[in-house]
Motif scaffolding. Structure first.
Motif, short mmCIF file in Angstrom:
data_model
loop_
_atom_site.label_atom_id
_atom_site.label_comp_id
_atom_site.label_asym_id
_atom_site.label_seq_id
_atom_site.Cartn_x
_atom_site.Cartn_y
_atom_site.Cartn_z
N LEU A 1 1.05 -1.08 -11.36
CA LEU A 1 -0.38 -1.31 -11.30
C LEU A 1 -0.92 -0.64 -10.04
O LEU A 1 -0.19 -0.44 -9.08
CB LEU A 1 -0.69 -2.81 -11.23
N ILE A 2 -2.18 -0.28 -10.05
CA ILE A 2 -2.83 0.22 -8.84
C ILE A 2 -3.96 -0.74 -8.48
O ILE A 2 -4.71 -1.18 -9.35
CB ILE A 2 -3.37 1.66 -9.01
N MET A 3 -4.04 -1.07 -7.20
CA MET A 3 -5.15 -1.88 -6.68
C MET A 3 -6.01 -0.94 -5.83
O MET A 3 -5.52 -0.32 -4.89
CB MET A 3 -4.61 -3.02 -5.82
N SER A 4 -7.29 -0.84 -6.18
CA SER A 4 -8.14 0.10 -5.45
C SER A 4 -9.59 -0.34 -5.44
O SER A 4 -10.11 -0.87 -6.42
CB SER A 4 -8.06 1.49 -6.08
N TYR A 5 -10.25 -0.06 -4.32
CA TYR A 5 -11.70 -0.17 -4.28
C TYR A 5 -12.27 0.93 -5.16
O TYR A 5 -11.75 2.04 -5.24
CB TYR A 5 -12.20 -0.04 -2.84
N TRP A 6 -13.36 0.59 -5.86
CA TRP A 6 -13.88 1.47 -6.90
C TRP A 6 -14.35 2.82 -6.37
O TRP A 6 -14.24 3.85 -7.05
CB TRP A 6 -15.01 0.79 -7.66
N ASN A 7 -14.86 2.87 -5.16
CA ASN A 7 -15.39 4.10 -4.60
C ASN A 7 -14.35 5.23 -4.63
O ASN A 7 -14.69 6.39 -4.89
CB ASN A 7 -15.85 3.86 -3.16
N PRO B 1 0.82 -1.21 0.00
CA PRO B 1 0.00 0.00 0.00
C PRO B 1 0.85 1.25 0.00
O PRO B 1 1.85 1.34 0.72
CB PRO B 1 -0.82 -0.12 1.30
N TYR B 2 0.45 2.24 -0.80
CA TYR B 2 1.17 3.50 -0.82
C TYR B 2 0.94 4.23 0.51
O TYR B 2 -0.14 4.20 1.08
CB TYR B 2 0.69 4.39 -1.96
N GLY B 3 2.01 4.89 1.00
CA GLY B 3 1.91 5.63 2.25
C GLY B 3 2.31 4.85 3.47
O GLY B 3 2.36 5.38 4.57
N ALA C 1 -3.88 -3.33 8.71
CA ALA C 1 -3.02 -2.58 9.62
C ALA C 1 -2.13 -1.61 8.86
O ALA C 1 -1.98 -0.44 9.24
CB ALA C 1 -2.17 -3.54 10.44
N ALA C 2 -1.54 -2.07 7.76
CA ALA C 2 -0.67 -1.21 6.95
C ALA C 2 -1.47 -0.06 6.34
O ALA C 2 -1.00 1.09 6.30
CB ALA C 2 0.00 -2.03 5.86
N SER C 3 -2.67 -0.35 5.87
CA SER C 3 -3.51 0.69 5.27
C SER C 3 -3.90 1.75 6.30
O SER C 3 -3.93 2.95 5.99
CB SER C 3 -4.76 0.07 4.65
N GLN C 4 -4.19 1.30 7.52
CA GLN C 4 -4.56 2.26 8.56
C GLN C 4 -3.39 3.17 8.90
O GLN C 4 -3.57 4.37 9.12
CB GLN C 4 -5.04 1.52 9.80
N ILE C 5 -2.19 2.60 8.94
CA ILE C 5 -1.00 3.43 9.18
C ILE C 5 -0.86 4.47 8.07
O ILE C 5 -0.56 5.64 8.34
CB ILE C 5 0.26 2.55 9.26
N GLU D 1 1.71 -4.05 -7.52
CA GLU D 1 0.37 -3.57 -7.19
C GLU D 1 0.53 -2.52 -6.10
O GLU D 1 0.88 -2.83 -4.97
CB GLU D 1 -0.50 -4.69 -6.63
N ILE D 2 0.29 -1.28 -6.45
CA ILE D 2 0.34 -0.20 -5.48
C ILE D 2 -1.07 -0.05 -4.89
O ILE D 2 -2.01 0.31 -5.61
CB ILE D 2 0.79 1.11 -6.14
N GLY D 3 -1.20 -0.36 -3.63
CA GLY D 3 -2.52 -0.31 -3.01
C GLY D 3 -2.92 1.10 -2.63
O GLY D 3 -2.10 1.89 -2.16
N LEU D 4 -4.18 1.42 -2.84
CA LEU D 4 -4.74 2.68 -2.36
C LEU D 4 -5.45 2.39 -1.04
O LEU D 4 -6.51 1.74 -1.03
CB LEU D 4 -5.73 3.25 -3.38
#
Length: 295
Positions: free
Chosen positions: A119-125, A47-49, A89-93, A72-75
């Motif tokens: 690539l980017i991996m993301s929920y559509w919203n 995940p990015y960030g 956990a990583a996304s929350q950080i 895959e760069i996660g949003l």
């Protein structure tokens, strides 16, 4: 299958609608190269960030430098219903660090400049609220290759299908062992780049064993018309990577890589030097197993 609702709001300065890009798929080119060598590709997720914006760019480059072929760069998302505890956990950080979608294109550039396929991996919203055409434009300009949308099905992806065609971007949809043959055909027809075959239903995460269902799913998806099929969710060791790489066009690893940057409490980030060292070692271990799967 419902009819796809297509819109075309993007125009040239003269007001004419933009046409379809004929730019070749970078992801498809990667798979063609690996197929010529009878090897599977290694696709890694982060995940990015995370663990912070600057170190995440270094981590992404580290992955490419030590054996990952496409990233895959996660949003990060506030309600990651399909992600396991490690990625949550990583996304929350990342979210706590103030990660925003507009900044992810720095990560895309970092991967592209390092020689990987971004690539980017993301929920559509997240894409929808950013603006589909705006996202496609910014993603293309940053050197992006394709978007993985775990919660978007082709039947409801008309706007993205059209935008990705305009900008020459791959669109990667998911299938699972529970997908009917008719669903596999719809996904194969509308995918550009590769089909993401989830090894099992449920959330992501490391598995102690990998069962036979992914191989059957890959075979069914190819029969449905997919040119490239990659397997994700569960691979955490070189041995598992080799097992999956024996039949899949690509092996996707997420939690096992993210895990290296987390402390043992599973909630906080490791120190930068230690985390990057562990990430490099894990990436090399997995790359050796995956790339040597058919040797």
């Amino acid at each position: 299958m419902k009819d796809l609702i297509m819109t075309n709001e993007a125009t040239t300065p003269s007001g004419q609608p933009l046409g379809i890009s004929h730019k070749p798929s970078r992801t498809k080119a990667m798979f063609s190269e690996f197929k010529a060598q009878n090897k599977p590709a290694f696709i890694g997720y982060l995940p990015y960030g995370f663990p912070n914006p600057d170190d995440s760019l270094t981590a992404l480059r580290t992955m490419v430098e030590h054996g990952v072929d496409a990233v895959e760069i996660g949003l990060p998302y506030s309600d990651p219903v399909m992600d396991g505890p490690v990625i949550q956990a990583a996304s929350q950080i990342a979210l706590d660090n103030g990660e925003r979608i507009a900044n992810v294109f720095k990560a895309v550039e970092a991967v592209a400049n390092a020689g990987g396929v971004p690539l980017i991996m993301s929920y559509w919203n997240l894409i929808y609220h950013y603006g589909v055409e705006r996202f496609a434009t910014d993603f293309e300009n940053a050197g992006g290759a394709g978007l993985i949308t775990p919660d978007l099905i082709p039947d409801e992806a008309g706007e993205w299908i059209e935008a990705s065609d305009r900008h020459g971007l791959d669109r990667i949809f998911l299938v699972s062992p529970d997908s009917a043959d008719s669903r596999l055909e719809v996904v194969a027809k509308n995918t550009r780049g590769f089909v993401y075959a989830a090894a099992r239903m449920g959330v992501t995460g490391e598995r102690s064993t990998i069962d036979a269902s992914p191989q059957a799913l890959v075979e069914r998806t190819r029969k449905a018309g997919a040119e490239n099929v990659c397997v994700g969710i569960g691979v955490s060791t070189a041995e598992q990577g080799a097992k999956v790489g024996a039949y899949a066009d690509g092996v996707i690893v997420g939690s096992a890589l993210v895990h290296t940057l987390l402390n043992d409490d599973g909630r906080t980030a490791r120190g930068t030097a230690e985390g990057l060292s562990l990430l490099a070692a894990k990436t090399e271990e997995l790359a050796e197993g995956i790339h040597g799967a058919r040797a």
